[in-house]
Design an enzyme around this catalytic site. Structure first.
Site, short mmCIF file in Angstrom:
data_model
loop_
_atom_site.label_atom_id
_atom_site.label_comp_id
_atom_site.label_asym_id
_atom_site.label_seq_id
_atom_site.Cartn_x
_atom_site.Cartn_y
_atom_site.Cartn_z
N VAL A 1 0.86 -1.18 0.00
CA VAL A 1 0.00 0.00 0.00
C VAL A 1 0.90 1.24 0.00
O VAL A 1 1.80 1.35 0.84
CB VAL A 1 -0.91 0.01 1.25
N CYS A 2 0.66 2.15 -0.91
CA CYS A 2 1.44 3.39 -0.97
C CYS A 2 1.23 4.19 0.31
O CYS A 2 0.10 4.51 0.67
CB CYS A 2 1.04 4.21 -2.18
N VAL A 3 2.31 4.54 0.97
CA VAL A 3 2.22 5.25 2.24
C VAL A 3 1.56 6.61 2.08
O VAL A 3 0.68 6.98 2.88
CB VAL A 3 3.60 5.36 2.93
#
Length: 119
Positions: A77-79
């Protein structure tokens, strides 16, 4: 063949998440490898463990978790996109992890093909 997957849409507002999941299952079923699925933009909602669809609806979040558990698929998941949408480590479903865009670049370099699902 080794695939990298980018999912840009949430699980309940667009067909992209379902299509990405079905592609991953089919590819693995044919003997290919899905090295990583990177969730970006609204795609980060695919990782929310608080998601509770109705009993007669598909549970996309659980499907992704099972894919990671059963086939060793790395779910990232992209931070930045996650934090903008309230998705933090403590809200991630089983099998998901938070990291940066470097993980997307890395799989793009390492995989034979990288496919994008959603705008």
């Amino acid at each position: 063949m080794q695939f990298g997957i980018l999912v840009n849409e949430g699980p309940f507002n667009h067909q992209a998440a379902d299509s990405a999941y079905q592609f991953c299952k089919a590819a693995i079923g044919k003997g290919h490898t899905v090295a990583r699925v990177f969730f970006y933009y609204d795609g980060v909602h695919n990782a929310n463990r608080l998601s509770e669809p109705q009993a007669d609806d598909r549970n996309v979040v659980r499907r992704w978790s099972e894919l990671a558990r059963d086939h060793g698929v790395d779910l990232v998941v992209c931070v930045a996109a996650g934090l903008r949408r309230g998705i933090k480590d403590e809200l991630l479903a089983e099998g998901f992890r938070i990291s940066g865009l470097g993980q997307l670049i890395e799989v793009g370099i390492q995989a034979d093909r990288t496919l994008t699902f959603g705008d």
